[in-house]
Design a protein around this motif. Sequence first.
Motif, PDB file in Angstrom:
ATOM      1  N   UNK A 227      -4.938 -11.759  12.097  1.00  0.00           N
ATOM      2  CA  UNK A 227      -3.639 -11.618  11.579  1.00  0.00           C
ATOM      3  C   UNK A 227      -2.548 -11.186  12.325  1.00  0.00           C
ATOM      4  N   UNK A 228      -1.546 -12.118  12.196  1.00  0.00           N
ATOM      5  CA  UNK A 228      -0.156 -12.208  12.860  1.00  0.00           C
ATOM      6  C   UNK A 228       1.087 -12.083  12.183  1.00  0.00           C
ATOM      7  N   UNK A 229       0.887 -12.033  10.980  1.00  0.00           N
ATOM      8  CA  UNK A 229       2.331 -12.334   9.969  1.00  0.00           C
ATOM      9  C   UNK A 229       2.999 -10.694  10.033  1.00  0.00           C
ATOM     10  N   UNK A 230       4.146 -10.679   9.476  1.00  0.00           N
ATOM     11  CA  UNK A 230       4.775  -9.447   9.159  1.00  0.00           C
ATOM     12  C   UNK A 230       4.158  -8.542   8.055  1.00  0.00           C
ATOM     13  N   UNK A 231       3.588  -9.076   7.072  1.00  0.00           N
ATOM     14  CA  UNK A 231       2.919  -8.684   5.779  1.00  0.00           C
ATOM     15  C   UNK A 231       1.637  -8.039   6.247  1.00  0.00           C
ATOM     16  N   UNK A 232       1.491  -6.752   5.982  1.00  0.00           N
ATOM     17  CA  UNK A 232      -0.055  -6.226   6.147  1.00  0.00           C
ATOM     18  C   UNK A 232      -1.006  -6.987   5.686  1.00  0.00           C
ATOM     19  N   UNK A 233      -2.301  -7.447   6.158  1.00  0.00           N
ATOM     20  CA  UNK A 233      -3.029  -8.302   5.658  1.00  0.00           C
ATOM     21  C   UNK A 233      -3.919  -8.058   4.323  1.00  0.00           C
ATOM     22  N   UNK A 234      -4.032  -6.727   4.264  1.00  0.00           N
ATOM     23  CA  UNK A 234      -4.581  -6.227   2.839  1.00  0.00           C
ATOM     24  C   UNK A 234      -3.790  -6.719   1.831  1.00  0.00           C
ATOM     25  N   UNK A 235      -2.386  -6.326   1.875  1.00  0.00           N
ATOM     26  CA  UNK A 235      -1.241  -6.497   0.768  1.00  0.00           C
ATOM     27  C   UNK A 235      -1.059  -8.106   0.933  1.00  0.00           C
TER      28      UNK A 235
ATOM     29  N   UNK B 238      -3.222 -10.235   1.403  1.00  0.00           N
ATOM     30  CA  UNK B 238      -4.547 -11.057   0.518  1.00  0.00           C
ATOM     31  C   UNK B 238      -4.283 -10.543  -1.161  1.00  0.00           C
ATOM     32  N   UNK B 239      -3.988  -9.285  -1.652  1.00  0.00           N
ATOM     33  CA  UNK B 239      -3.804  -8.916  -2.845  1.00  0.00           C
ATOM     34  C   UNK B 239      -2.596  -9.834  -3.408  1.00  0.00           C
ATOM     35  N   UNK B 240      -1.584  -9.917  -2.819  1.00  0.00           N
ATOM     36  CA  UNK B 240      -0.317 -10.819  -3.171  1.00  0.00           C
ATOM     37  C   UNK B 240      -0.776 -12.113  -3.521  1.00  0.00           C
TER      38      UNK B 240
ATOM     39  N   UNK C  14      -3.671 -13.228  -4.353  1.00  0.00           N
ATOM     40  CA  UNK C  14      -4.684 -13.306  -5.411  1.00  0.00           C
ATOM     41  C   UNK C  14      -4.028 -13.313  -6.629  1.00  0.00           C
ATOM     42  N   UNK C  15      -2.891 -12.415  -6.645  1.00  0.00           N
ATOM     43  CA  UNK C  15      -2.205 -12.152  -7.855  1.00  0.00           C
ATOM     44  C   UNK C  15      -1.261 -13.561  -8.013  1.00  0.00           C
ATOM     45  N   UNK C  16      -0.822 -13.927  -7.265  1.00  0.00           N
ATOM     46  CA  UNK C  16       0.189 -15.369  -7.331  1.00  0.00           C
ATOM     47  C   UNK C  16      -0.782 -16.312  -8.022  1.00  0.00           C
ATOM     48  N   UNK C  17      -1.718 -16.619  -7.495  1.00  0.00           N
ATOM     49  CA  UNK C  17      -2.677 -17.663  -7.683  1.00  0.00           C
ATOM     50  C   UNK C  17      -3.172 -17.467  -9.232  1.00  0.00           C
ATOM     51  N   UNK C  18      -3.434 -16.124  -9.564  1.00  0.00           N
ATOM     52  CA  UNK C  18      -3.924 -15.924 -11.264  1.00  0.00           C
ATOM     53  C   UNK C  18      -2.641 -16.034 -11.961  1.00  0.00           C
ATOM     54  N   UNK C  19      -1.383 -15.688 -11.551  1.00  0.00           N
ATOM     55  CA  UNK C  19      -0.122 -15.866 -12.455  1.00  0.00           C
ATOM     56  C   UNK C  19      -0.008 -17.298 -12.554  1.00  0.00           C
ATOM     57  N   UNK C  20      -0.156 -18.007 -11.743  1.00  0.00           N
ATOM     58  CA  UNK C  20       0.028 -19.729 -11.913  1.00  0.00           C
ATOM     59  C   UNK C  20      -1.149 -20.214 -12.849  1.00  0.00           C
ATOM     60  N   UNK C  21      -2.369 -19.695 -12.838  1.00  0.00           N
ATOM     61  CA  UNK C  21      -3.310 -20.344 -13.399  1.00  0.00           C
ATOM     62  C   UNK C  21      -3.220 -19.863 -14.795  1.00  0.00           C
TER      63      UNK C  21
END
Length: 445
Positions: free
Chosen positions: A155-163, A165-167, A169-176
């Motif tokens: 992982x190299x992004x600025x957002x913590x990897x666990x956070x 991954x959770x965001x 998953x939430x966005x995908x479910x919100x769209x669905x």
Amino acid sequence: MTVAERAEWRRPGPTREQRRNDLWIGLGVTGLALVSLTLARSTGAFLLGPPPSGPEQLFWTVAVTLPLIWRRRWPAATLLIVSVAFIAAQARSAPETQFSSWALFCALYTVGAWGQDRQLARRLRIGVITTMFAWLGIYYAVMIEHIPPGAFADAVGPVPPVLAAMVTGVLVNVLVFGFAYFFGETAWVAARREHELRAQAEDLRRSQAESRERAVLGERVRIARELHDVVAHHVSVMGVQASACRRVFDRDPGKARTALTAIEQSARTAVDELRRMLGVLRATADADAEPPATGGIERIGELVERARAAGLTATLGVYGDPVAVPESVSQAAYRVTQEAVTNTLKHAGADLLDVRVRYLAREVEVDVTDDGRAGGRADAVGLGLIGMRERVSAHDGDLEAGPRAAGGWRVRARFPLPVSADPPVAAQRETSDGRQLAAGAERSA
């Protein structure tokens, strides 16, 4: 529809064909889910953790997807069964997730599109969506403790990897879930609007049918009044001729014979007109009906002059040897020509108007053509054409009305002339002869 009617409207249940399609779709999705389960087991891609036994995996896969065969017949029950089976399958780490997710999406959409109780459908969908997000939170809370230390080593992004991954998953479910809810509501509204359009179309067809019936009734009443005037004229002539014949029968057999001939001709004409009148008198007129027209075929030239005064280049042609025409036929020919010229002035946008009157061997014909627009003419299917057809059919004639191949519009009506041993006698001539004969008889008496 009013707001109250829209709130009370219920979508009709699925047809037999739709239920049959649901059966095949449910079986097809279940078969594809079993194929997806086989592939997941073959690759060992157990994303939710160690899977249960093989028979249990088959059970959960079928439990989530097979209820779709009843989705439009019992949408609420289908959604509840699919939702419970979906959460239970994930809790048991069943490896098939692709088609199970789509089955949940489809069940959620169907409740929005087909649920009869709208309040129940709305509450049920909101409850299922809330439960799914609660389950997602529980899943993240449980799984976060079992994440291997090197799971996010790259992982190299600025957002913590666990956070992150959770965001995700939430966005995908919100769209669905958002799309499932939105498209379900849209399908319900579309079905209601289609029902409204069909109801409006039916009301419009009924209104048009009633308008046509009223137009036919009114036109028949006017025709009957005109025929009544014609028959009354002939009967009056017969009375005058009979009176003259009675006065001179003994003194001047020649004049009496002339009077009897006129009576015979008038009787034939009157009987013919009565036959036509009985054919069109099928309803009763109201007190405010339009008065009958007094124009005859000899006044068609006035219609042409009227068209010229309106700015059209109008011509009138008379072909053949003019003969005496029964008054009812003369009035009908005039009214057909009048309607055709009026339509040309109002609706055609024409520059040229050609009116022709043809005296043929056994019929008289009026022919009106113009160079205006053929499409969208008011007389194409409107009340004017109904009146023309009623007038022509009352005299056993033929009517042609429609666009010309060279452009413009054409109305042509043919009226058969009565066949008799003696030539027809004009109404004006009959009246004057009868009066003169009666006067002469009185003087000789």
